[in-house]
Design a protein around this motif. Structure first.
Motif, short mmCIF file in Angstrom:
data_model
loop_
_atom_site.label_atom_id
_atom_site.label_comp_id
_atom_site.label_asym_id
_atom_site.label_seq_id
_atom_site.Cartn_x
_atom_site.Cartn_y
_atom_site.Cartn_z
N ASP A 61 -10.05 -1.74 0.99
CA ASP A 61 -8.70 -1.71 0.42
C ASP A 61 -7.96 -2.95 0.95
OD1 ASP A 61 -6.09 -1.25 -0.36
OD2 ASP A 61 -6.26 0.93 -0.09
N PRO B 251 0.82 -1.21 0.00
CA PRO B 251 0.00 0.00 0.00
C PRO B 251 0.86 1.27 0.00
CG PRO B 251 -0.44 -1.39 1.93
CD PRO B 251 0.75 -1.93 1.26
N ASP C 95 -15.45 3.69 7.70
CA ASP C 95 -14.98 4.08 6.37
C ASP C 95 -14.92 2.84 5.47
OD1 ASP C 95 -13.71 5.02 4.13
OD2 ASP C 95 -12.17 6.13 5.21
N VAL D 154 -4.30 -2.67 2.16
CA VAL D 154 -4.16 -2.04 3.49
C VAL D 154 -4.53 -3.04 4.58
CG1 VAL D 154 -5.10 -0.26 5.00
CG2 VAL D 154 -4.50 0.29 2.65
N ASN E 262 -14.60 2.60 2.23
CA ASN E 262 -13.56 2.69 1.22
C ASN E 262 -12.23 2.17 1.74
OD1 ASN E 262 -12.33 3.42 -1.26
ND2 ASN E 262 -11.68 5.36 -0.37
N LEU E 263 -11.94 2.54 2.98
CA LEU E 263 -10.69 2.08 3.60
C LEU E 263 -10.76 0.59 3.93
CD1 LEU E 263 -7.96 3.23 4.50
CD2 LEU E 263 -8.96 3.65 6.75
N SER F 76 0.33 6.90 2.26
CA SER F 76 -0.82 7.71 2.68
C SER F 76 -2.01 6.84 3.08
CB SER F 76 -1.23 8.66 1.54
OG SER F 76 -1.58 7.92 0.38
N ARG F 77 -2.21 5.73 2.40
CA ARG F 77 -3.32 4.83 2.75
C ARG F 77 -3.05 4.14 4.09
NH1 ARG F 77 -8.06 5.37 0.93
NH2 ARG F 77 -8.50 3.14 0.77
N GLN F 78 -1.81 3.77 4.34
CA GLN F 78 -1.48 3.18 5.64
C GLN F 78 -1.68 4.19 6.76
OE1 GLN F 78 2.07 0.68 5.90
NE2 GLN F 78 2.31 0.82 3.68
N GLN F 79 -1.33 5.45 6.50
CA GLN F 79 -1.53 6.47 7.52
C GLN F 79 -3.02 6.72 7.74
OE1 GLN F 79 0.86 7.83 9.45
NE2 GLN F 79 -0.90 8.68 10.58
N ALA F 80 -3.79 6.66 6.67
CA ALA F 80 -5.25 6.81 6.82
C ALA F 80 -5.82 5.69 7.69
CB ALA F 80 -5.92 6.82 5.44
N TRP F 81 -5.33 4.49 7.53
CA TRP F 81 -5.80 3.38 8.37
C TRP F 81 -5.42 3.61 9.84
CZ3 TRP F 81 -8.96 -0.50 8.87
CH2 TRP F 81 -8.71 -1.46 9.87
#
Length: 463
Positions: A337, A298, A331, A340, A333-334, A301-306
């Motif tokens: 993924d 991933p 979320d 992620v 969408n997250l 940024s996606r890992q940070q969002a998680w």
């Protein structure tokens, strides 16, 4: 654990031959593979009867009747004094001499018992003859080989503990037999004093209760020795009753003395223990590599969002209570993924396993140090003080400054301190087995609860 060969004295060639003949019989029995296994599982196979169970003679609840008159008491007392005068240490020597005269049932130490005995390396080889699942094979992949290594390390730990227990329980049985002998001296001496008329039956009953407690402890020790020997026999694949009964005679006479300092292992220092435990785990390095690959997929940024979503869910989590609910992430969408999710799961699983391995290493090493300190303290401080106290009591007894009862009580206290030292030594070798298993890749077995069977203490006579 050091081999008992390093601490045992040389033994005669005849004893050596007898020991190896007995061991060869056991090995031959284990090697008779399929016929031995079929015979062992066949109910029609008669087998061999186990030897009869021999227990110490029971304690009598009867108390002697006091003399009817002064003349009878004086005659009894005069006869007793004439017999006591033949011995330099009075009543104690008389009772010990008499206990040996009519029927000396003490078992003479045989050559097999004096021998170094079945050491752990021999026991391990014998046990592996009926554990084919603990062998690695040329056609195994890395994962299968690692799983066998973990199972093998666990087997070594359990076998080592069984071997330690079989030795320690036999040694403890002999020690508590000595405690029973000491209490019987006091009970017999009290019986004679009641017969002579200068002691009450109530005081004699107290001595008999002390003897009864020592008898129970001795019989319990005998049962523990039988159970430990049977557990070891199961792990060795021995099933014939006569072979199992001789197993105890092939064991070393006692556990080795703990080393001066607890050693983490060859070439290891305390600073390296966690890293060593991690590096020697068979599958952890592979799992770390897989987690590293999953974490690289991933975008950051996606890992940070998680991580932000996890933090927000934890902050919104209600206080613990009967109606509390787990943290919630909304979320979609997250959550959809998959890269992620796989990365988060792999990272969490690896962290749990790594923290467990590090904790196991710290616990096992701390337990080894604690058991080592306790064993040396019980051996070098408590037991030595009790021995010195008994010697001082003996000097005062010979100087007619202390009574026979104080001498007998001091002897019982010394034997109880030796019992405590033996249990502490056993617990140290248990901790050593646990530590070696952790270094070999097995899980830590947890704190040793065997100390719950604490040393048998015999209350001193209140005279």
């Amino acid at each position: 654990m050091p081999s008992s060969r390093q601490t045992s004295p040389p033994w005669p060639s005849r004893a050596r031959a007898g020991f190896f003949i007995g061991l060869a019989v056991a090995l031959a029995s284990a090697q008779a593979q399929p016929m031995g296994a079929l015979d062992a599982a066949d109910p029609v196979h008669p087998g061999t009867p186990p030897p009869p169970l021999v227990l110490p003679t029971t304690v009598s609840a009867d108390t002697p009747a006091p003399p009817d008159n002064i003349a009878q008491a004086r005659a009894i007392w005069q006869r007793a004094n004439q017999r006591v005068a033949e011995f330099p240490r009075g009543h104690i020597d008389l009772l010990r001499w008499e206990s040996r005269q009519p029927d000396d049932t003490a078992t003479t130490t045989s050559g097999a018992q004096a021998a170094p005995g079945l050491d752990f390396a021999q026991a391990l080889r014998l046990s592996l003859r009926h554990r084919p699942e603990l062998f690695t094979h040329a056609d195994m992949n890395a994962l299968a080989r690692a799983q066998v290594r973990v199972a093998y390390a666990g087997h070594v730990r359990e076998l080592r503990r069984a071997w330690i227990d079989a030795i320690a329980t036999r040694q403890r049985e002999r020690l508590l037999g000595d405690v029973l002998d000491a209490t019987r001296s006091g009970s017999e001496l009290g019986r004679r004093m009641v017969t002579a008329g200068n002691w009450s039956q109530a005081r004699q009953m107290r001595e008999q209760l002390i003897e009864a407690s020592a008898w129970q402890a001795s019989v319990s020790a005998r049962g523990a020795a039988i159970a430990a020997q049977e557990r070891l026999a199961q792990k060795l694949g021995l099933w014939e009753a006569q072979t199992v009964s001789r197993l105890g005679e092939q064991l070393p006479p006692g556990l080795p003395t703990p080393p001066a300092q607890p050693e983490p292992g060859e070439g290891l220092s305390p600073a390296m223990l966690e890293a060593t435990a991690l590096s020697r785990h068979p599958t952890l390095a592979n799992e770390r590599l897989l987690a590293q690959r999953e974490l690289a997929v991933p975008v950051p940024s996606r890992q940070q969002a998680w991580r932000d979503a996890v933090t927000a869910a934890l902050d919104a989590m209600p206080e613990p209570g009967p109606t509390a609910t787990p943290p919630h992430i909304a979320d979609l969408n997250l959550l959809r993924d998959h890269a992620v999710q796989r990365a988060a799961s792999a990272e969490a699983a690896l962290l749990r396993q790594a923290s467990e391995r590090r904790s196991m290493a710290r616990q096992a090493w701390a337990a080894l140090q604690l058991r080592h300190a306790t064993a040396l303290h019980a051996q070098d401080v408590v037991a030595r003080l009790q021995t010195s106290l008994e010697q001082e009591t003996l000097l005062r007894y010979n100087g007619m400054l202390q009574s026979s009862w104080e001498l007998l009580a001091s002897a019982r206290e010394r034997l109880a301190s030796l019992d405590a030292a033996l249990l502490a030594r056993r617990d140290f070798w248990h901790a050593q087995a646990d530590w070696q298993a952790v270094l070999a890749g097995a899980d830590y077995a947890g704190p040793d609860t065997s100390t719950s069977s604490s040393a048998t203490t015999v209350a001193p006579a209140g005279h």
